[in-house]
Design an enzyme around this catalytic site. Sequence first.
Site, mmCIF file in Angstrom:
data_model
loop_
_atom_site.group_PDB
_atom_site.id
_atom_site.type_symbol
_atom_site.label_atom_id
_atom_site.label_comp_id
_atom_site.label_asym_id
_atom_site.label_seq_id
_atom_site.Cartn_x
_atom_site.Cartn_y
_atom_site.Cartn_z
ATOM 1 N N ALA A 90 75.865 -94.742 131.417
ATOM 2 C CA ALA A 90 77.100 -95.185 130.762
ATOM 3 C C ALA A 90 78.294 -94.945 131.672
ATOM 4 O O ALA A 90 79.162 -95.808 131.828
ATOM 5 C CB ALA A 90 77.284 -94.451 129.443
ATOM 6 N N ALA B 132 75.824 -90.414 128.640
ATOM 7 C CA ALA B 132 74.731 -90.516 129.606
ATOM 8 C C ALA B 132 75.217 -91.043 130.951
ATOM 9 O O ALA B 132 76.216 -91.760 131.046
ATOM 10 C CB ALA B 132 73.635 -91.432 129.051
ATOM 11 N N LEU C 102 71.118 -93.699 124.918
ATOM 12 C CA LEU C 102 70.369 -92.499 124.553
ATOM 13 C C LEU C 102 68.962 -92.534 125.159
ATOM 14 O O LEU C 102 68.517 -93.580 125.641
ATOM 15 C CB LEU C 102 70.259 -92.404 123.027
ATOM 16 C CG LEU C 102 71.562 -92.209 122.250
ATOM 17 C CD1 LEU C 102 71.317 -92.405 120.755
ATOM 18 C CD2 LEU C 102 72.141 -90.820 122.526
ATOM 19 N N TYR D 159 77.809 -88.830 116.655
ATOM 20 C CA TYR D 159 77.544 -90.259 116.682
ATOM 21 C C TYR D 159 77.940 -90.899 115.351
ATOM 22 O O TYR D 159 78.448 -92.030 115.309
ATOM 23 C CB TYR D 159 76.063 -90.526 116.967
ATOM 24 C CG TYR D 159 75.561 -89.939 118.265
ATOM 25 C CD1 TYR D 159 76.413 -89.754 119.355
ATOM 26 C CD2 TYR D 159 74.225 -89.569 118.415
ATOM 27 C CE1 TYR D 159 75.950 -89.219 120.540
ATOM 28 C CE2 TYR D 159 73.750 -89.044 119.604
ATOM 29 C CZ TYR D 159 74.616 -88.857 120.658
ATOM 30 O OH TYR D 159 74.151 -88.330 121.827
ATOM 31 N N SER E 82 79.805 -87.999 121.580
ATOM 32 C CA SER E 82 78.826 -87.043 122.066
ATOM 33 C C SER E 82 78.606 -86.016 120.967
ATOM 34 O O SER E 82 79.479 -85.814 120.116
ATOM 35 C CB SER E 82 79.317 -86.357 123.347
ATOM 36 O OG SER E 82 78.450 -85.295 123.708
ATOM 37 N N ARG E 83 77.453 -85.369 120.993
ATOM 38 C CA ARG E 83 77.237 -84.274 120.038
ATOM 39 C C ARG E 83 78.046 -83.047 120.442
ATOM 40 O O ARG E 83 78.132 -82.076 119.692
ATOM 41 C CB ARG E 83 75.747 -83.948 119.958
ATOM 42 C CG ARG E 83 74.932 -85.059 119.290
ATOM 43 C CD ARG E 83 73.523 -84.605 118.996
ATOM 44 N NE ARG E 83 72.813 -85.599 118.182
ATOM 45 C CZ ARG E 83 71.872 -86.410 118.638
ATOM 46 N NH1 ARG E 83 71.558 -86.383 119.918
ATOM 47 N NH2 ARG E 83 71.268 -87.258 117.832
ATOM 48 N N LYS F 157 67.679 -100.573 127.861
ATOM 49 C CA LYS F 157 66.241 -100.844 127.895
ATOM 50 C C LYS F 157 65.470 -99.549 128.193
ATOM 51 O O LYS F 157 66.030 -98.631 128.779
ATOM 52 C CB LYS F 157 65.927 -101.933 128.931
ATOM 53 C CG LYS F 157 66.366 -101.617 130.376
ATOM 54 C CD LYS F 157 65.388 -100.719 131.083
ATOM 55 C CE LYS F 157 66.046 -99.972 132.194
ATOM 56 N NZ LYS F 157 65.262 -98.785 132.606
#
Length: 328
Positions: free
Chosen positions: A13, A10, A72, A56, A34-35, A95
């Site tokens: 990140a 993301a 995520l 993951y 990552s997927r 958050k």
Amino acid sequence: MFNWGILSTAKIAQEQLIPAIMQSELGNVAAIASRDLARAQSVAERFGVPHAFGSYEEMLASDKVDGIYIPLPTSQHIEWSIKAAKAGKHVLCEKPISLNAEKIKELVSVQQETGVLIAEAFMVYYHPQWLKVQSLIAEGAIGTLKHVQGSFTYFNRDSNNMRNKPELGGGALPDIGVYPTIVTRMVTGQEPRSVLAKVERDPEFGTDIYSTMDVSFSNFDMSFYVSTQMALRQNMVFHGDEGFIEVHTPFNAGLYGFDEVTLHNQNHSEVQSFRFGGLNQYALQVDNFVRKSRGEDVRIFDLQNSINNQKLIDAIFKSGESGDREAV
């Protein structure tokens, strides 16, 4: 060194947490998951991270990492925090850690069951400018606190952005409404009692895009507004009968502007300025997290704090729907 695994590639990140961990005293980025394995490998190569995983689950099963950072979409925070904790990894989750205060209680049980540390990633909690505000209020620098005023806004109508997708937990209150609440609770040591709010939603996206609210604490009031479709602004003011404190870059310190707190006297004839240069609040956050995971007695934004903060957000939504003042 504490070996971090980053669960997802993301944007936050890559732009904030990975650089912060690399700047931190105690942490090291050991792995990215990552997927899409190619995506994980690309980000790993960019930052010189030694391990990349194409799922993951692979990362959670790896002995290469001590703790997991989860950036995520909000709708997946509880699920993957539980999975990471049950895999024996300490968990720092972006958050809001949940969209409902009751759900956070599941994490409290899992933390007790596994013995790992689970915490919500509120970087502002670790910035010394807020400790300064806290001490100024406590020592009576503004006399009796009467009112807190805040704002946090930006403009984003990108339909592909998760902040505009309700199924992913998007919306202004989950994304930024949590910030004025956490800092006010932190510096005053008080919890909100009730709230009257107005919440507007985007007719296309269905997400909340503007909220304004009046929050009652035991001996002061708070008013603030947040929006994902207004001109960029952030500010916090703590107003007492003998002066007021203004925090000029309350949330995106170092990005929105210079980290500065000003103290104004009663008749506005004197101003004291407190500046905090060269700090990375994300790096401060990850180092405190590591120290806490090792059993050190340091400040951490714990899960009870998360529950208390989310209770107010839940009440704001409820008041927005009912049109009445709601208890927190």
